[in-house]
Design an enzyme around this catalytic site. Structure first.
Site, mmCIF file in Angstrom:
data_model
loop_
_atom_site.group_PDB
_atom_site.id
_atom_site.type_symbol
_atom_site.label_atom_id
_atom_site.label_comp_id
_atom_site.label_asym_id
_atom_site.label_seq_id
_atom_site.Cartn_x
_atom_site.Cartn_y
_atom_site.Cartn_z
ATOM 1 C CB SER A 39 -8.433 0.599 5.822
ATOM 2 O OG SER A 39 -9.215 1.761 5.884
ATOM 3 C CB SER A 55 -8.122 3.389 2.888
ATOM 4 O OG SER A 55 -7.280 2.802 3.886
ATOM 5 C CE LYS A 107 -3.847 1.963 2.737
ATOM 6 N NZ LYS A 107 -4.702 1.725 3.935
#
Length: 486
Positions: free
Chosen positions: A178, A154, A79
């Site tokens: 997330s 996210s 990420k």
């Protein structure tokens, strides 16, 4: 079977046996990205040269009989919230566009030391604020199971990349769900460790008392293996827990016979998609067939969790994001006439709408005259939520619930309705407020072919227990073998 169809541990076994090389696996991953990422859009940037160099080094270690770890040579994605030395890191925001960190996050360093080639940086909601990946400043990612739908957020890019088999595993972060929510929406396994279990040093902060990095993989065993690499105390993170790290794979196959599993009645509410509820309730019956006892439990302060979270998280974000002012790194407004203009215009041009909304919410909650009425009260309710879980775990070994109230929704469907978007984390964020470990494991599909996730919550630092419970269910099904229709 293609190399990219293998799980992390299956690939690791082939590497150990000399039946494949890390360079072959990394090139297969890069080819898969080139093939499907125009549709999935999981990656913000691919580090082909760095990944191949790491793969060749891994192959050399294995050839000499000295692999760095069991996962040495297994390609991974990150990420774009983890600092990576020499590789641009943006947290999905224009305000950090062009920022190249001078050092690695602790978890990145640990992955490199373990020999895992890092293929690239994955898309995310801006500063991890979002549940659909649509607040990314660059573009939304797409769900591999239906590219018209969100992969969640996210950590949507991480989930999409694993589900699309672009990488063998990925790291995400979980502040209010997330990791777990996108895992549920993409037929992947997502593990949010106990707060403090994994170092946050070098992780771009959203809400410092809630953020926690964790693995996103295709199988429970892969999640256990990846957590083994990144879970350890870190002197550079003051919130890192100095707790012993067990062997997360040791009891994976122990089953659930004799365990008491709680079912919180507050997590089965109006607004849940009927097909999600049906899949989760069938999973509960499966656990009974496997020898576990289901226990009805209550978490009475759950009804206040959403409001509590959306006072505490934005308050911490408004403080953390004050550092982005155009002076030291990232974007700097070019049309500023004064230092005050630099601050104001940089933040105006650099932050997206959702980030601005949460900064304003947080600034309001912390403002004079409202601090006691809002922020302080939210912290007191947070304590009550934590106490609810403590009482529940006196009766049961773990809690079972849906991960998300609905399957993946259409891109654009909720973007103009922030409250509807915030409700996507209604089952996941209480765990963050309490600092507990949580895991989402695939538990079926809707009639439209959309994945459904089962959430398992546990006592502090009992990630091994969650993995064992998840594996008992996974062993009875082949959901992780199903390929997204790309």
């Amino acid at each position: 079977m293609q190399l990219t169809d293998l799980t992390m541990l299956e690939l690791a076994a082939k590497l150990a046996a000399g039946e494949a090389s890390s360079e072959e696996a990394t090139r297969a991953s890069l080819a898969r990205i080139q093939q499907v990422d125009p549709k999935v859009r999981a990656f913000l940037r691919v580090d082909e040269a760095g990944a191949l160099a790491a793969a060749r080094a891994s192959d050399a270690r294995r050839k000499s009989g000295s692999p760095a770890s069991a996962l040495d040579g297994v390609p991974l994605g990150l990420k774009d919230i983890f600092l990576t030395e020499g590789v641009e890191t943006t947290a999905g925001s224009r305000i950090l566009e062009g920022f190249v960190p001078p050092y690695d996050a602790t978890v990145v360093r640990l992955l490199k030391e373990a020999g895992l080639p890092l293929v690239g940086k994955l898309n995310m909601d801006e500063f991890a604020m979002g549940s659909s990946n649509e607040s990314s400043a660059f573009f939304p990612s797409h769900n591999p199971w239906d590219v018209s739908r969100t992969p969640g957020g996210s950590s949507g890019g991480s989930a999409a990349a694993v589900a699309a088999r672009e990488v063998f595993g990925a790291l995400g972060t979980d502040t209010g769900g997330s990791i777990r929510q996108p895992a549920a929406l993409t037929n992947t396994v997502g593990l949010k460790p106990t707060y403090g279990r994994v170092s946050r040093f070098g992780v771009i902060a959203f809400a410092s008392s809630l953020d926690q990095p964790g693995p996103m993989t295709r199988t429970v065993a892969d999640a256990a293996a990846l957590l083994q690499v990144i879970a350890r105390p870190d002197a550079q993170d003051a919130t890192s827990a100095d707790a012993p790290v067990p062997d997360y794979s040791a009891d994976l196959e122990a089953g659930v016979r004799g365990l008491k599993l709680g079912v919180p009645r507050e997590y089965f509410t109006e607004g849940m998609d009927p097909e999600v509820e049906a899949a989760v309730r069938e999973a509960l019956r499966e656990y009974e067939r496997l020898g576990a006892t289901l226990v009805d439990v209550s978490l009475p302060h759950t009804k206040y969790a959403l409001a509590t979270y959306y006072l505490i998280a934005p308050a911490e974000a408004s403080s953390n994001l004050a550092r982005y002012d155009g002076v030291r790194f990232g974007l700097r407004a070019k049309d500023a006439r004064s230092l005050r203009d630099v601050y104001a215009l940089t933040r105006e041009q650099g932050f997206g709408a959702e980030v601005k909304r949460r900064i304003m919410l947080g600034t309001f909650a912390l403002s004079s005259g409202y601090y006691d009425a809002h922020y302080l009260r939210a912290q007191k309710v947070r304590t009550l939520i934590r106490e609810d879980f403590t009482r529940a775990f006196q009766q049961v070994d773990a809690l079972l619930s849906p991960t998300s109230p609905v399957p993946a929704f259409k891109l654009g469907e909720k973007v103009e309705d922030p409250l509807s978007m915030y409700l996507m984390d209604i089952y996941t964020l209480p765990c963050n407020l309490a600092g507990l470990p949580g895991l989402s494991v695939p538990c079926g599909f809707t009639k439209a072919g959309l994945p459904v996730g089962l959430q398992i919550l546990g006592r502090p630092f009992d990630e091994a227990g969650l993995l064992r419970i998840a594996r008992a269910y996974e062993r009875e099904h082949d959901f992780f073998r199903r390929s997204a229709p790309l």
